[in-house]
Scaffold this motif. Structure first.
Motif, PDB file in Angstrom:
ATOM      1  N   LEU A  62      -0.560  -3.005   1.693  1.00  0.00           N
ATOM      2  CA  LEU A  62      -1.421  -3.518   2.738  1.00  0.00           C
ATOM      3  C   LEU A  62      -2.858  -3.048   2.493  1.00  0.00           C
ATOM      4  N   PRO A  63      -3.837  -3.555   3.258  1.00  0.00           N
ATOM      5  CA  PRO A  63      -5.234  -3.248   2.919  1.00  0.00           C
ATOM      6  C   PRO A  63      -5.540  -1.768   2.752  1.00  0.00           C
ATOM      7  N   ASN A  64      -4.988  -0.919   3.625  1.00  0.00           N
ATOM      8  CA  ASN A  64      -5.305   0.512   3.502  1.00  0.00           C
ATOM      9  C   ASN A  64      -4.729   1.110   2.227  1.00  0.00           C
ATOM     10  N   GLY A  65      -3.523   0.679   1.826  1.00  0.00           N
ATOM     11  CA  GLY A  65      -2.935   1.182   0.583  1.00  0.00           C
ATOM     12  C   GLY A  65      -3.694   0.711  -0.635  1.00  0.00           C
ATOM     13  N   LEU A  66      -4.108  -0.562  -0.639  1.00  0.00           N
ATOM     14  CA  LEU A  66      -4.873  -1.087  -1.775  1.00  0.00           C
ATOM     15  C   LEU A  66      -6.251  -0.431  -1.865  1.00  0.00           C
ATOM     16  N   LYS A  67      -6.876  -0.177  -0.713  1.00  0.00           N
ATOM     17  CA  LYS A  67      -8.169   0.532  -0.733  1.00  0.00           C
ATOM     18  C   LYS A  67      -8.006   1.930  -1.336  1.00  0.00           C
ATOM     19  N   ALA A  68      -6.889   2.574  -0.999  1.00  0.00           N
ATOM     20  CA  ALA A  68      -6.635   3.909  -1.553  1.00  0.00           C
ATOM     21  C   ALA A  68      -6.456   3.847  -3.061  1.00  0.00           C
ATOM     22  N   VAL A  69      -5.698   2.844  -3.552  1.00  0.00           N
ATOM     23  CA  VAL A  69      -5.491   2.708  -4.998  1.00  0.00           C
ATOM     24  C   VAL A  69      -6.817   2.423  -5.701  1.00  0.00           C
ATOM     25  N   LYS A  70      -7.635   1.571  -5.093  1.00  0.00           N
ATOM     26  CA  LYS A  70      -8.939   1.248  -5.707  1.00  0.00           C
ATOM     27  C   LYS A  70      -9.796   2.506  -5.820  1.00  0.00           C
ATOM     28  N   TYR A  71      -9.763   3.350  -4.796  1.00  0.00           N
ATOM     29  CA  TYR A  71     -10.504   4.613  -4.819  1.00  0.00           C
ATOM     30  C   TYR A  71      -9.943   5.557  -5.882  1.00  0.00           C
ATOM     31  N   ILE A  72      -8.639   5.570  -6.035  1.00  0.00           N
ATOM     32  CA  ILE A  72      -7.976   6.483  -6.974  1.00  0.00           C
ATOM     33  C   ILE A  72      -8.272   6.108  -8.416  1.00  0.00           C
ATOM     34  N   ASP A  73      -8.082   4.817  -8.757  1.00  0.00           N
ATOM     35  CA  ASP A  73      -8.232   4.380 -10.151  1.00  0.00           C
ATOM     36  C   ASP A  73      -8.454   2.868 -10.139  1.00  0.00           C
ATOM     37  N   ARG A  74      -9.680   2.458 -10.418  1.00  0.00           N
ATOM     38  CA  ARG A  74     -10.046   1.037 -10.301  1.00  0.00           C
ATOM     39  C   ARG A  74      -9.195   0.141 -11.204  1.00  0.00           C
ATOM     40  N   GLN A  75      -8.906   0.587 -12.422  1.00  0.00           N
ATOM     41  CA  GLN A  75      -8.129  -0.248 -13.342  1.00  0.00           C
ATOM     42  C   GLN A  75      -6.689  -0.399 -12.859  1.00  0.00           C
ATOM     43  N   ALA A  76      -6.109   0.683 -12.336  1.00  0.00           N
ATOM     44  CA  ALA A  76      -4.757   0.587 -11.779  1.00  0.00           C
ATOM     45  C   ALA A  76      -4.731  -0.409 -10.634  1.00  0.00           C
ATOM     46  N   TYR A  77      -5.768  -0.386  -9.806  1.00  0.00           N
ATOM     47  CA  TYR A  77      -5.888  -1.334  -8.695  1.00  0.00           C
ATOM     48  C   TYR A  77      -5.881  -2.770  -9.209  1.00  0.00           C
ATOM     49  N   GLU A  78      -6.698  -3.046 -10.227  1.00  0.00           N
ATOM     50  CA  GLU A  78      -6.777  -4.413 -10.762  1.00  0.00           C
ATOM     51  C   GLU A  78      -5.420  -4.848 -11.325  1.00  0.00           C
ATOM     52  N   ASN A  79      -4.747  -3.950 -12.037  1.00  0.00           N
ATOM     53  CA  ASN A  79      -3.449  -4.296 -12.628  1.00  0.00           C
ATOM     54  C   ASN A  79      -2.396  -4.564 -11.556  1.00  0.00           C
ATOM     55  N   ILE A  80      -2.383  -3.714 -10.525  1.00  0.00           N
ATOM     56  CA  ILE A  80      -1.398  -3.863  -9.444  1.00  0.00           C
ATOM     57  C   ILE A  80      -1.668  -5.138  -8.662  1.00  0.00           C
ATOM     58  N   LYS A  81      -2.926  -5.405  -8.388  1.00  0.00           N
ATOM     59  CA  LYS A  81      -3.283  -6.610  -7.639  1.00  0.00           C
ATOM     60  C   LYS A  81      -2.844  -7.860  -8.400  1.00  0.00           C
ATOM     61  N   GLU A  82      -3.110  -7.882  -9.705  1.00  0.00           N
ATOM     62  CA  GLU A  82      -2.742  -9.039 -10.519  1.00  0.00           C
ATOM     63  C   GLU A  82      -1.229  -9.225 -10.551  1.00  0.00           C
ATOM     64  N   THR A  83      -0.489  -8.105 -10.718  1.00  0.00           N
ATOM     65  CA  THR A  83       0.978  -8.186 -10.756  1.00  0.00           C
ATOM     66  C   THR A  83       1.545  -8.620  -9.411  1.00  0.00           C
ATOM     67  N   GLY A  84       0.969  -8.086  -8.339  1.00  0.00           N
ATOM     68  CA  GLY A  84       1.517  -8.334  -7.013  1.00  0.00           C
ATOM     69  C   GLY A  84       1.194  -9.688  -6.436  1.00  0.00           C
ATOM     70  N   GLN A  85       0.027 -10.251  -6.766  1.00  0.00           N
ATOM     71  CA  GLN A  85      -0.363 -11.509  -6.146  1.00  0.00           C
ATOM     72  C   GLN A  85       0.556 -12.665  -6.507  1.00  0.00           C
ATOM     73  N   THR A  86       1.221 -12.590  -7.630  1.00  0.00           N
ATOM     74  CA  THR A  86       2.107 -13.681  -8.037  1.00  0.00           C
ATOM     75  C   THR A  86       3.323 -13.792  -7.125  1.00  0.00           C
ATOM     76  N   PHE A  87       3.667 -12.705  -6.415  1.00  0.00           N
ATOM     77  CA  PHE A  87       4.877 -12.745  -5.582  1.00  0.00           C
ATOM     78  C   PHE A  87       4.740 -13.744  -4.439  1.00  0.00           C
ATOM     79  N   ASN A  88       3.610 -13.687  -3.721  1.00  0.00           N
ATOM     80  CA  ASN A  88       3.415 -14.580  -2.583  1.00  0.00           C
ATOM     81  C   ASN A  88       2.712 -15.880  -2.955  1.00  0.00           C
ATOM     82  N   ASN A  89       2.194 -15.941  -4.176  1.00  0.00           N
ATOM     83  CA  ASN A  89       1.498 -17.145  -4.623  1.00  0.00           C
ATOM     84  C   ASN A  89       2.064 -17.600  -5.966  1.00  0.00           C
ATOM     85  N   PRO A  90       3.348 -17.992  -6.012  1.00  0.00           N
ATOM     86  CA  PRO A  90       3.922 -18.417  -7.290  1.00  0.00           C
ATOM     87  C   PRO A  90       3.214 -19.660  -7.809  1.00  0.00           C
TER      88      PRO A  90
END
Length: 484
Positions: free
Chosen positions: A57-85
């Motif tokens: 959710l937004p707060n978790g993704l904001k935390a990941v972005k703060y922790i490691d920007r590249q990890a955030y981008e990778n997770i976002k790309e992997t995760g977005q396909t689930f709800n937007n096949p």
């Protein structure tokens, strides 16, 4: 048994027990901020595709972005396909005009209580960050891939933690080649399959020596059944809180697809699912008195036309579930649905479940606030609890992993500051940092647990908007700056 490694050498600045998302995210955050001498240890013998879907959710993704920007981008790309096949024909007018996928909450008559869209962009516009769904394994993998392999040791099960003030460190003892310890507090049980599996003979693993490591700090991210929590609380004023307590709510669900007659499928779709793939059905009692134990809810989903799965959350005595499987669990579920006035078509669906595929799980929690004068601290000396080890709870609001990632962001900030000021030997500075962590996080966890245990944000539009403002809209970067 005396550990083999009895030398006073300090192996690491930071040791993290648990290689789930919280432990890995903490390690990543520390490395991004210049703390290199760290290790993550986990009892797993191999990283396998296990675990449920995680909603970030937004707060978790904001935390990941703060922790490691590249990890955030990778997770976002992997995760977005689930709800937007990907659509087979993106130019099709019928596809383009379809509404955004929604998750709707309805009462037992099929009347809409509320709904929210599942698309990343629409969450981003409202809260400054989106929402993605990702499998637990994929989330773990994306974080793990960002860590050097030598910073992670698997097949290490923590069995003891000992403060060594004379060495200005903490010692953690591990065993390997012992298999993974079962976790009774965070486990979907299929007793029929478990019983069959347990009859298979396997060669016993050789007895291992105890392996000890020493670190300036130890972060316990080892889940709701945290061994570290049990050890550090055992002989403390918090000994009553070593283990999680039963929340009063359990889940019964179908682990496989249920095929049902076309007429019944159509009726369920028209009354409840409509154009969604997922719907929550609940009786109205919760909105009247906010007592979780008087609510039964079903999360119903359809992957393909005529194929359904479900999870039922209901108040059950723990002893009622003990040893039950298959048809017995179906009967318990049907009895609860009947008591909660769920319609006949839903009861028919559950009655058609395959007994071999029925799962059950009691939900546990570590309360952020306990009745009485003294709250169990989340740290003792150089050892601190994070994620579910500190404040595990049922998944009704989807905040377990997200709050754990917020913990990781706070840990990375505070511990990196200890490193920057080279205060690894300063126990007062360490305890002050951990107290700061707890002062920031505990009030928020009280709010999240209250929302989770009442589920009011799911039934009240006004409360839901207030909750979203308090949880999703916060600026994580600014909050982290207040810690420095």
């Amino acid at each position: 048994m005396k550990p083999e490694n009895s030398s006073p050498k300090i192996d690491y600045d930071v040791a993290i027990v648990g290689a789930g998302p919280v432990g890995l995210a903490t390690a990543l955050g520390l490395r991004q901020r210049g703390v290199e001498n760290i290790i993550v240890l986990d009892q797993t013998r191999a990283f396998r595709k296990v675990g449920q879907r995680v909603d970030l959710l937004p707060n978790g993704l904001k935390a990941v972005k703060y922790i490691d920007r590249q990890a955030y981008e990778n997770i976002k790309e992997t995760g977005q396909t689930f709800n937007n096949p990907p659509e087979p024909n993106p130019e099709s007018e019928s596809k383009k005009n379809q509404p955004s996928p929604e998750w709707t909450t309805r009462n037992v008559n099929g009347e809409k209580i509320r709904s929210f869209v599942l698309k990343y962009d629409e969450w981003f516009d409202k809260y400054g960050e989106g929402r993605v769904s990702i499998s637990w394994y994929n989330l773990q993998t994306q974080l793990r891939m960002r860590l050097p392999s030598d910073r992670l040791k698997i097949n290490h099960r923590c069995v003891n933690v000992v403060a060594e003030p004379e060495l200005k460190c903490v010692r953690a003892d591990f065993i390997s080649n012992q298999g993974v310890e079962a976790n009774p507090y965070s486990h979907w049980e299929n007793k029929q399959q478990d019983d069959q599996t347990s009859t298979l003979s396997s060669s016993p693993l050789p007895q291992s020596e105890i392996i000890s490591i020493r670190a300036k700090l130890l972060i316990a991210a080892d889940g709701i059944n945290s061994t570290v929590r049990q050890v550090i609380y055992k002989d403390s004023p918090y000994s009553a809180y070593t283990k999680p307590e039963y929340s009063g709510i359990a889940a019964i669900g179908s682990g496989g697809v249920i095929e049902i007659p076309e007429a019944l499928s159509q009726e369920i779709k028209e009354q409840f699912l409509q154009n969604s793939r997922i719907v929550t059905i609940m009786n109205d009692q919760i909105s009247k008195d906010s007592i979780i134990n008087e609510t039964t809810e079903m999360i119903l989903f359809s992957r393909q036309p005529g194929q359904f799965g479900y999870i039922i959350h209901t108040a059950l005595p723990l002893e009622l579930l003990a040893g039950k499987s298959g048809k017995e669990l179906i009967n318990i579920a049907l009895e609860e649905l009947k008591k909660a006035n769920f319609p006949e078509i839903i009861q028919q669906l559950v009655a058609l479940s395959s007994p071999e595929q029925i799962l059950s799980r009691p939900y546990y929690l570590h309360r952020a606030t306990v009745s009485g004068s003294e709250q169990p601290k989340w740290n003792i000396g150089r050892v601190v609890l994070a994620g579910d080890a500190a404040h595990g709870m049922p998944p009704f609001m989807g905040q377990g992993a997200n709050q754990g990632l917020e913990d990781a962001a706070v840990m990375a900030t505070l511990v990196a500051e200890i490193g920057k000021q080279n205060k690894w030997d300063d126990i007062a500075a360490i305890e002050a940092a951990f107290s700061k962590y707890e002062r920031l996080r505990r009030p928020l966890m009280e709010l999240v647990q209250q929302a989770t245990l009442t589920r009011l944000p799911l039934t009240s539009e006004e409360y839901g908007q207030e909750y979203a403002q308090q949880i999703y809209v916060r600026n994580i970067d600014e909050i982290m700056q207040t810690l420095l």
